[in-house]
Write a protein that holds these residues in place. Structure first.
Motif, PDB file in Angstrom:
ATOM      1  N   LEU A 236       0.718  -1.334  -0.023  1.00  0.00           N
ATOM      2  CA  LEU A 236       0.151  -0.091  -0.004  1.00  0.00           C
ATOM      3  C   LEU A 236       0.727   1.234  -0.089  1.00  0.00           C
ATOM      4  O   LEU A 236       0.400   2.200  -0.537  1.00  0.00           O
ATOM      5  N   GLY A 237       2.077   1.188   0.531  1.00  0.00           N
ATOM      6  CA  GLY A 237       2.955   2.276   0.677  1.00  0.00           C
ATOM      7  C   GLY A 237       3.470   2.657  -0.856  1.00  0.00           C
ATOM      8  O   GLY A 237       3.762   3.713  -1.074  1.00  0.00           O
ATOM      9  N   ALA A 238       3.540   1.488  -1.709  1.00  0.00           N
ATOM     10  CA  ALA A 238       3.891   1.552  -2.972  1.00  0.00           C
ATOM     11  C   ALA A 238       2.895   1.872  -3.816  1.00  0.00           C
ATOM     12  O   ALA A 238       2.763   1.992  -5.046  1.00  0.00           O
ATOM     13  N   GLU A 239       1.535   2.269  -3.421  1.00  0.00           N
ATOM     14  CA  GLU A 239       0.376   2.534  -3.900  1.00  0.00           C
ATOM     15  C   GLU A 239      -0.169   1.442  -5.041  1.00  0.00           C
ATOM     16  O   GLU A 239      -0.557   1.864  -5.956  1.00  0.00           O
ATOM     17  N   ALA A 240      -0.016   0.332  -4.653  1.00  0.00           N
ATOM     18  CA  ALA A 240      -0.677  -0.686  -5.269  1.00  0.00           C
ATOM     19  C   ALA A 240      -2.155  -0.721  -5.434  1.00  0.00           C
ATOM     20  O   ALA A 240      -2.826  -0.453  -4.495  1.00  0.00           O
ATOM     21  N   SER A 241      -2.691  -0.982  -6.785  1.00  0.00           N
ATOM     22  CA  SER A 241      -3.827  -0.898  -6.917  1.00  0.00           C
ATOM     23  C   SER A 241      -4.795  -1.891  -6.574  1.00  0.00           C
ATOM     24  O   SER A 241      -5.955  -1.795  -6.231  1.00  0.00           O
ATOM     25  N   PHE A 242      -4.145  -3.163  -6.159  1.00  0.00           N
ATOM     26  CA  PHE A 242      -5.011  -4.272  -5.666  1.00  0.00           C
ATOM     27  C   PHE A 242      -4.180  -4.922  -4.574  1.00  0.00           C
ATOM     28  O   PHE A 242      -2.879  -5.494  -4.871  1.00  0.00           O
ATOM     29  N   VAL A 243      -4.684  -4.974  -3.264  1.00  0.00           N
ATOM     30  CA  VAL A 243      -4.156  -5.449  -2.229  1.00  0.00           C
ATOM     31  C   VAL A 243      -4.858  -6.306  -1.281  1.00  0.00           C
ATOM     32  O   VAL A 243      -5.960  -5.845  -1.164  1.00  0.00           O
TER      33      VAL A 243
END
Length: 358
Positions: free
Chosen positions: A180-187
């Motif tokens: 989420l810190g890498a701004e992933a779009s699906f986690v």
């Protein structure tokens, strides 16, 4: 025929050709002997994967599984598709090349907590940042299993192992927080032993166009048995698991006596007694919230030490352009309406900046 017909269901596979005949589990099962330790959680993940792959409807030969190094990375051998057992930590880098070069492939990465978060950490965060259209299955057993039991980047502080006989001093990664810190779009996060939830999570990840990361809590019965006992034991699971279901209130406890609320003063998300705050204060989960700070706050509810509580479900599922789609569009725009031919390339090679030596 292409999978654009079912792209509404599996947008992540929108350009992958459909199989002309129905497939079943046996079609995706290879002839290789599965060689994991008895009781390993990897068996459950493989069974779930083989069970739902035929439902996607895509051709086996257009399915590619890339793995790194570790117990989980034997995965490509056991699936009858194309794949690569690559090098330590580089699975996401190789998968980026595959996904960018071929939009007609369904690309999966299978990796472990050591492979993805230690030597492969840099590649992982950039694949997520770029939003490359691939699905990453991160098997997290909180130990190095293949090399016989050293502490890993997700092991708790104080973990006594062969490489930390006096206890590990390293603060562990929270893989979901990192993504989420890498701004992933699906986690998302799921559990190896919960077949139904695991399968539903894998389907949701396949449906997403862009980089999908699924952390799978996976038990290692030989070197780290019981690491997830709190969320697997029938008596403690009701209190230990914080279920995340989009559009539903986030309750804690079998009797829903507690729930997640936002502190109005600090903005943090906390677990509070419903009798104290009222049911109306309990948060409704929004996996489509564009601000990753919300999902990140949820991820911080995971115990960093010996696991006693963890949110399980889809933390974030938002739309943003996939890197490989943008790269292909850029190439097409640069080529213009006239494709580059072999003669064009030869002319470039023999251009003004070359010399002929007698």
């Amino acid at each position: 025929m292409t999978a654009t017909e079912n792209s509404g269901t599996y947008a992540g596979l929108a350009k992958v050709p459909l199989s002309l005949t129905p497939l079943n589990r046996k079609d995706f099962t290879s002839d290789q002997e599965v060689r994991w330790c008895p009781g390993c959680g990897d068996y459950a993940v493989l069974a779930a994967f083989l069970g739902f792959m035929p439902e996607l409807g895509i051709k086996r030969e257009n399915t590619v599984i890339i793995s790194g190094i570790g117990c989980s990375s034997r995965f490509p051998y056991y699936v009858d598709s194309y794949g690569m057992h690559s090098i330590h930590g580089r699975a996401t880098a190789i998968a980026t090349g595959v996904a960018t070069a071929r939009e007609d492939l369904g690309v999966w990465v299978v990796t472990g907590d050591g492979d993805a978060l230690s030597i492969g950490g840099n590649h992982l965060i950039h694949a997520l940042r770029r939003n490359v259209n691939m699905t990453i299955l991160l098997f997290n057993n909180r130990i190095y299993g293949l090399t016989k039991g050293q502490y890993s980047p997700t092991s708790e502080i104080g973990k006594v192992t062969k490489s930390s006989p006096l206890g590990s001093l390293d603060a562990p990664f929270n893989p979901v927080s990192l993504a989420l810190g890498a701004e992933a779009s699906f986690v998302a996060r799921t559990i190896d032993s919960d077949r139904k939830h695991l399968t539903e999570t894998l389907k949701a990840a396949a449906a997403h166009r862009g980089a999908s990361l699924v952390e799978i809590y996976q038990n290692c019965p030989i070197f780290n048995d019981g690491a997830f006992e709190a969320i697997k034991d029938a008596e403690s699971a009701a209190e230990a698991i914080v279920w995340l279901n989009h559009g539903e209130k986030i309750w804690v406890g079998a009797d829903r006596s507690h729930g997640l609320v936002r502190d109005p003063a600090t903005g943090t998300i906390e677990i509070k007694a419903v009798a104290e705050v009222g049911a109306e204060a309990v948060l409704v989960h929004d996996a489509h919230n564009p601000d990753p700070a919300y999902a990140f706050a949820l991820s911080r509810l995971t115990d960093a030490g010996v696991l006693r509580r963890a949110p399980i479900g889809i933390f974030r599922d938002v739309d943003r352009p996939a890197y490989d789609d943008l790269a292909r569009a850029q190439v097409r725009a640069a080529q213009g309406e006239t494709p580059v031919t072999d003669a064009d390339l030869q002319a470039l090679i023999n251009g003004n900046d070359t010399w002929t030596l007698a």
